[in-house]
Design a protein around this motif. Structure first.
Motif, short mmCIF file in Angstrom:
data_model
loop_
_atom_site.label_atom_id
_atom_site.label_comp_id
_atom_site.label_asym_id
_atom_site.label_seq_id
_atom_site.Cartn_x
_atom_site.Cartn_y
_atom_site.Cartn_z
N ASP A 48 -15.97 -0.08 -15.14
CA ASP A 48 -15.88 -0.39 -13.85
C ASP A 48 -14.38 -1.34 -13.15
OD1 ASP A 48 -18.02 1.76 -13.37
OD2 ASP A 48 -19.02 -0.16 -12.86
N ALA A 49 -13.88 -2.27 -14.31
CA ALA A 49 -12.97 -2.96 -13.90
C ALA A 49 -11.90 -2.85 -13.30
CB ALA A 49 -13.35 -3.88 -15.08
N VAL A 50 -10.70 -2.66 -12.85
CA VAL A 50 -9.94 -2.68 -12.18
C VAL A 50 -8.84 -3.70 -12.89
CG1 VAL A 50 -8.04 -2.63 -10.32
CG2 VAL A 50 -10.45 -1.46 -9.98
N ASP A 51 -10.09 -4.77 -12.83
CA ASP A 51 -9.24 -6.01 -13.49
C ASP A 51 -10.23 -6.79 -13.48
OD1 ASP A 51 -7.82 -8.50 -14.06
OD2 ASP A 51 -6.63 -9.02 -12.20
N PHE A 58 -10.49 5.61 -4.16
CA PHE A 58 -12.13 4.97 -4.46
C PHE A 58 -13.56 5.96 -4.17
CE2 PHE A 58 -14.87 1.24 -2.14
CZ PHE A 58 -14.79 0.80 -3.83
N GLU A 59 -13.50 7.18 -4.13
CA GLU A 59 -14.74 7.43 -4.08
C GLU A 59 -15.16 7.92 -4.97
OE1 GLU A 59 -15.33 10.35 -0.74
OE2 GLU A 59 -16.68 11.73 -1.95
N GLN A 60 -14.04 8.85 -5.99
CA GLN A 60 -14.20 8.92 -7.40
C GLN A 60 -14.58 8.51 -7.87
OE1 GLN A 60 -13.79 12.49 -6.71
NE2 GLN A 60 -15.07 12.24 -9.15
N LYS A 61 -13.89 6.92 -8.02
CA LYS A 61 -13.89 6.23 -8.57
C LYS A 61 -15.57 5.59 -8.26
CE LYS A 61 -13.14 1.88 -11.40
NZ LYS A 61 -12.38 2.07 -12.62
N LEU A 62 -16.20 5.08 -7.87
CA LEU A 62 -17.45 5.14 -7.38
C LEU A 62 -17.89 5.99 -8.01
CD1 LEU A 62 -17.63 3.88 -3.64
CD2 LEU A 62 -17.67 2.03 -5.76
N LYS A 63 -18.08 7.42 -8.38
CA LYS A 63 -18.72 8.87 -8.25
C LYS A 63 -18.30 8.57 -9.51
CE LYS A 63 -18.76 11.34 -4.27
NZ LYS A 63 -18.44 12.92 -3.45
N ASN A 64 -17.60 8.73 -10.52
CA ASN A 64 -17.30 8.32 -11.86
C ASN A 64 -18.11 7.43 -12.93
OD1 ASN A 64 -15.83 10.48 -11.47
ND2 ASN A 64 -13.63 9.32 -12.35
N SER A 65 -17.96 6.27 -12.02
CA SER A 65 -19.33 5.06 -12.22
C SER A 65 -20.84 5.34 -12.50
CB SER A 65 -18.86 3.46 -11.10
OG SER A 65 -19.32 2.78 -11.45
N GLU A 115 1.11 1.17 -4.38
CA GLU A 115 0.80 2.16 -5.02
C GLU A 115 0.51 1.92 -6.22
OE1 GLU A 115 3.54 1.25 -3.25
OE2 GLU A 115 3.33 2.98 -1.76
N LYS A 116 0.29 0.92 -7.16
CA LYS A 116 0.37 0.77 -8.49
C LYS A 116 -1.21 0.68 -8.64
CE LYS A 116 2.39 0.07 -12.22
NZ LYS A 116 3.29 -1.11 -12.23
N LEU A 117 -2.11 0.03 -7.63
CA LEU A 117 -3.72 0.56 -7.47
C LEU A 117 -4.02 1.51 -7.33
CD1 LEU A 117 -5.89 -0.85 -6.76
CD2 LEU A 117 -5.48 -1.63 -4.66
N LEU A 118 -3.67 2.21 -6.67
CA LEU A 118 -4.08 3.94 -6.12
C LEU A 118 -3.93 4.89 -7.32
CD1 LEU A 118 -4.34 5.59 -3.62
CD2 LEU A 118 -2.69 6.44 -3.35
N GLU A 119 -2.67 4.38 -8.75
CA GLU A 119 -2.87 5.19 -10.10
C GLU A 119 -3.95 4.43 -10.46
OE1 GLU A 119 0.88 4.16 -12.77
OE2 GLU A 119 1.20 4.49 -11.12
N LYS A 120 -3.52 3.32 -10.45
CA LYS A 120 -4.96 2.31 -11.16
C LYS A 120 -6.46 3.14 -10.69
CE LYS A 120 -6.18 -1.26 -14.15
NZ LYS A 120 -5.03 -2.48 -14.50
N LEU A 121 -6.33 3.46 -9.59
CA LEU A 121 -7.98 3.92 -9.00
C LEU A 121 -8.24 5.53 -9.33
CD1 LEU A 121 -8.60 3.20 -5.87
CD2 LEU A 121 -9.75 2.40 -7.57
#
Lengths: 259, 194
Positions: free
Chosen positions: A237-240, B93-100, B183-189
């Motif tokens: 879950d960690a971004v960082d 972010f929604e997708q990230k939460l759901k994947n998690s 943009e980097k954050l978005l990419e990372k998410l």
């Protein structure tokens, strides 16, 4: 080694005191004039504990987080995994019960120090019941039969109870996230811990540092085997990783102190 | 004809109102659906993606992902973004939460779940406590609801073991954005592996 650690503690606590003056300003800047929904959320989610904002060791902490991560993923976890294949879950749970029963002094002292007399009484009942009917603590009869639940408290929480702030965040080798207050707490706990070996303590259950290290390692591996894949899973879950674990630890400790 | 449209519109509005969660409905809704979700998770015959569709079909009724996204970025940063960036971020972010969430399902086996203890914090905040028993340990989860301008209650955050999920992301995003562009954050998410 101990002297070195003491010096480090001293230096860092001086640093903490110096920073208190500046830290008090942080909270007030977020107060806004318009009371819209987002602002109330911003306030609700602002870092409540201003000490969390100060992170003088962040460089070191990040490095140590990486180190612990490698240690955990490549050493502790595979060991625990192998061990879990050999030892059935019932056995591992029993061993976990045994160790938790041994740690009774830590819980008792800290419940007493926090004036939690009912909890202290229940802890004592648990120790008596589990050590006898529960066969040296391998079975948690107190909980299963009599519905008496454990009350975990440690010195770090006791210090928090007395209003000691967390101090800045420190990631310890092997032990993971901690802070100044909890580091002092770890010293206190190890003094009350039956499986640690302390020369100056009048009674020691074990005969040497070596034995203590073995016992502690066994406890850690056994515990890890009951929580396999949890770290890896949460880590995803960690971004960082560093701020993630730091926040996780500090919020969790704050919650435990409040309880 | 005009009458027909009015009836339709009224019916639609009423229907929407009925589906919106009212204060008194929070506890029964959650009680029912925690059971439903648990039975979906336990069902070994179901494929992962069907499980996800079923579970999130329930979650989406009460989880306010947009508000979660806003909170996690903080209102200042949020206002700096244009509409399409906001939408893109919310979706990621929604997708990230759901994947998690989905990646944690295998941690769940047959723990006993006890729901109870709704606490009204103030006029616009309600918290609902859920306790999970695993091995011989107890895990507390708190669902945090807020009241929207339409008087419905939606979840804006979940506390697990006293740790706020959204707070955790907020701190990480803030630290990340100090060094890297949005943009980097978005990419990372969007990167599933991270």
């Amino acid at each position: 080694m101990r002297v070195l650690f003491a010096i480090f503690l001293l230096v860092s606590s001086i640093y903490a005191v110096e920073n208190i003056g500046t830290s008090t300003y942080i909270g007030t800047s977020s107060v806004n004039n318009s009371a819209t929904e987002y602002n109330s959320f911003d306030e609700e989610f602002s870092v409540k504990n201003t000490e969390e904002e100060i992170d003088p060791l962040s460089g070191y902490n990040r490095l140590m987080t990486e180190f612990n991560d490698v240690f955990y993923i490549y050493l502790l976890n595979p060991t625990a995994k192998g061990y879990s294949c050999v030892a059935p879950k019932e056995a591992r749970l029993a061993i976990s019960n045994f160790f938790e029963n041994l740690f009774f002094p830590i819980r008792l002292i800290n419940n007493l120090l926090q004036f939690k007399f009912q909890n202290s009484l229940e802890e004592t009942e648990r120790f008596v019941i589990n050590s006898t009917i529960g066969i040296l603590g391998f079975m948690d009869v107190a909980k299963d039969q009599y519905n008496i639940n454990p009350h975990n408290e440690d010195f770090g929480q006791t210090l928090g109870y007395y209003g000691v702030g967390s101090g800045f965040h420190v990631v310890l080798p092997f032990l993971g996230p901690s802070n100044l207050r909890d580091m002092v707490g770890i010293f206190g706990d190890s003094w009350a811990n039956p499986i640690s070996y302390i020369d100056s303590r009048s009674a020691n259950l074990l005969d040497s540092d070596e034995e203590s290290i073995y016992a502690t390692s066994f406890h850690v591996i056994n515990k890890a085997s009951l929580h396999l894949n949890e770290y890896e899973n949460i880590k995803k879950d960690a971004v960082d990783l560093y701020p993630f674990l730091k926040n996780f630890y500090e919020s969790r400790r704050e919650k435990l102190i409040k309880e | 004809m005009r009458y027909f449209w009015i009836v339709c519109l009224t019916a639609l509005l009423l229907a929407q109102h009925a589906s919106a969660l009212e204060e008194s409905a929070i506890e029964p809704f959650m009680k029912k659906n925690v059971e439903v979700v648990a039975s979906i998770i336990r069902d070994k015959a179901l494929k992962e993606d069907i499980k996800a569709t079923k579970i999130f079909g329930i979650f989406d009724q009460v989880f306010d992902y947009t508000t979660m996204s806003k909170i996690s970025l903080g209102s200042v940063k949020w206002k700096e973004l244009n509409k399409s960036q906001q939408d893109e971020f919310s979706r990621a972010f929604e997708q990230k939460l759901k994947n998690s969430y989905m990646s944690k399902l295998n941690l769940y086996t047959d723990e006993k779940i006890v729901l109870g203890g709704m606490q009204k914090i103030n006029n616009t905040r309600i918290q609902l406590l859920m306790t999970l028993f695993k091995n011989n340990e107890k895990y507390e989860v708190i669902y945090k609801f807020y009241k929207t301008n339409n008087n419905e209650w939606l979840i804006y955050d979940v506390d697990v073991l006293g740790v706020s999920i959204i707070q955790t992301y907020k701190i990480q995003f803030a630290e990340f954005l100090q060094k890297e562009p949005f943009e980097k954050l978005l990419e990372k998410l969007k990167n599933k592996e991270s």
